[in-house]
Design an enzyme around this catalytic site. Structure first.
Site, PDB file in Angstrom:
ATOM      1  N   HIS A 407      -9.670 -57.695 -54.346  1.00 61.99           N
ATOM      2  CA  HIS A 407      -8.479 -56.901 -54.634  1.00 61.99           C
ATOM      3  C   HIS A 407      -8.519 -55.518 -53.984  1.00 61.99           C
ATOM      4  O   HIS A 407      -7.522 -54.785 -54.001  1.00 61.99           O
ATOM      5  CB  HIS A 407      -8.314 -56.746 -56.151  1.00 61.99           C
ATOM      6  CG  HIS A 407      -6.884 -56.672 -56.599  1.00 61.99           C
ATOM      7  ND1 HIS A 407      -5.867 -56.219 -55.786  1.00 61.99           N
ATOM      8  CD2 HIS A 407      -6.296 -56.996 -57.778  1.00 61.99           C
ATOM      9  CE1 HIS A 407      -4.719 -56.269 -56.450  1.00 61.99           C
ATOM     10  NE2 HIS A 407      -4.945 -56.732 -57.664  1.00 61.99           N
ATOM     11  N   ASP A 411      -3.929 -57.964 -52.116  1.00 62.81           N
ATOM     12  CA  ASP A 411      -3.156 -57.877 -53.346  1.00 62.81           C
ATOM     13  C   ASP A 411      -2.702 -59.265 -53.788  1.00 62.81           C
ATOM     14  O   ASP A 411      -2.816 -60.247 -53.052  1.00 62.81           O
ATOM     15  CB  ASP A 411      -1.951 -56.958 -53.149  1.00 62.81           C
ATOM     16  CG  ASP A 411      -2.369 -55.506 -52.942  1.00 62.81           C
ATOM     17  OD1 ASP A 411      -3.386 -55.096 -53.543  1.00 62.81           O
ATOM     18  OD2 ASP A 411      -1.685 -54.791 -52.178  1.00 62.81           O
TER      19      ASP A 411
END
Length: 435
Positions: A407, A411
């Protein structure tokens, strides 16, 4: 009699050193050409080093657990033949060069060589990875200085980030006393090992070399990447039917078994071309966009350990080529015959947890990659089937895809879209296609 220097051969573009794990021959033993003399290990792969000549092993220059650089001489073999000796240098010439000025220069060179000699890490009882050792050597960091660095890795091990931060601080002498000490104090309580109670009937077994490496990699990955997962269920009924129909003819024509793995790998390679944001690596604050799509294929070994051979340029292979690559790497992994370069250069990894009956999983990213896909078990399940005449319940072959991604740079939109694209390719599989 001639003497032959047995050197550590080149084992791949990214392999610079190896560890001696076992000598298969002792001093005084006869050796035939192409006969294995010793066993070595890189980060994950064990290999044998054969002799290029026949003769007698007269000298062993490195012991078990010693780290050897590629091109270094590791043993001396005495062969039948005339040794090539350099032409004798005349006494008069030797005397003419032995002047006080030359002797002074020689002493200066010796002092300089001693000053830049690599640190002897054997004198330390702490574990340091080859990368940390190389950085320490290049920066002139002594063993004592290295031991003073507070490590943030497992069991307080010094990581790449730790030593690079230390070097940055080290180059600012006025800030060193202010910044180093608080960092050490703040981290000390969190790096203490939790005591483990042992009962009388318990057995204590030390991890083997590969398990220690895997342990370090897994912990480092979790500490490095912000892992997040996306899951999607896929209807692979058409793929199952097609494979059942063609697998025998495929094996007769190609001499290879057709498993589900190359079909899934083909879909992953296509999706990576559609979403190159998953085919990247992270190096500190920089993103490296990989040109080639090299798929890592996690494989379980007979001894319970794990290894990840790599299919190079996977997007350029058709299904036959992919099947051959998968079978070749899988078979050589189980036989312990992978070469060091076979596990290097991966840009994305796929692991088949369904082999062991798992429906889905949360795999750990293979650093420095940013994603890994777990293939769940294919199961017959009741499902709603939509038709122009209406919906009905039928039996379908389905599986879960579990996508772990970093992350920090990926995304949810990108991570979810990628695994959805893999699922779309699998569900749109052409049952009339040729292999």
């Amino acid at each position: 009699m001639a003497k032959f220097e047995l050197k550590l051969p080149k084992m791949g573009e990214s392999v610079a050193e190896a560890t001696v794990t076992n000598w298969l021959k002792s001093v005084g033993e006869k050796i035939e050409a192409d006969e294995a003399v010793l066993e070595i290990a890189t980060d994950k792969v064990d290999s044998e080093v054969p002799s290029e000549v026949s003769g007698t092993l007269t000298e062993i220059l490195f012991q078990v657990n010693d780290v050897v650089k590629v091109g270094q001489t590791i043993a001396i073999i005495e062969t039948e033949g005339v040794a090539s000796t350099p032409a004798p240098v005349s006494e008069a010439k030797t005397e003419s060069t032995s002047t006080p000025a030359v002797e002074e220069v020689t002493k200066t060179v010796e002092v300089a060589q001693a000053a830049v000699a690599p640190a002897d890490f054997k004198s330390s009882d702490k574990f340091y990875s080859p990368l940390v050792k190389n950085i320490a050597t290049a920066e002139g960091i002594s063993v004592a200085e290295l031991e003073s660095i507070a490590g943030t890795g497992k069991d307080s091990r010094v990581t790449k980030e730790d030593i690079l931060k230390y070097i940055a601080i080290r180059q600012k002498p006025f800030a060193t006393s202010v910044t180093v000490q608080p960092t050490t104090d703040n981290r000390q309580p969190t790096t203490q090992a939790v005591p483990v109670s042992v009962n009388g009937g318990d057995e204590i077994v030390e991890m083997d070399r590969m398990r220690k490496l895997i342990s370090g990699y897994m912990v480092a990955s979790v500490q490095t990447s912000a892992h997040v997962q996306s899951f999607i269920e896929v209807d692979v009924t058409n793929i199952v039917k097609w494979r059942d129909r063609v697998k025998n003819a495929f094996e007769q024509r190609e001499g290879e078994k057709l498993t589900f793995t190359p079909i899934f790998m083909e879909a992953v390679a296509k999706a990576l071309k559609d979403f190159p944001g998953l085919n990247i690596s992270v190096d500190g604050d920089f993103i490296i966009k990989r040109k080639n799509i090299n798929l890592g294929m996690a494989a379980a070994l007979p001894n319970g350990n794990l290894i990840v051979p790599v299919i190079k340029n996977a997007d350029q292979l058709n299904l036959v080529g992919m099947a051959k690559a998968v079978n070749d790497l899988g078979n050589r992994a189980k036989a312990g015959k992978l070469k060091p370069d076979d596990t290097q250069g991966g840009t994305y990894t796929v692991t088949n947890v369904g082999t062991f009956g798992s429906v889905f999983g949360t795999p750990i990213i293979n650093q420095p990659q940013v994603g890994i896909l777990a293939l769940g078990a294919i199961r017959k399940v009741p499902a709603v089937i939509e038709t122009p005449e209406g919906d009905f319940i039928g039996i379908r072959q389905k599986m879960f895809l579990s996508h772990s991604y970093d992350h920090r740079v990926v995304d949810g939109a990108l991570g979810g879209s990628f695994v959805k694209r893999v699922a779309d390719y699998l569900e749109a599989f052409d049952v009339n296609r040729e292999y």
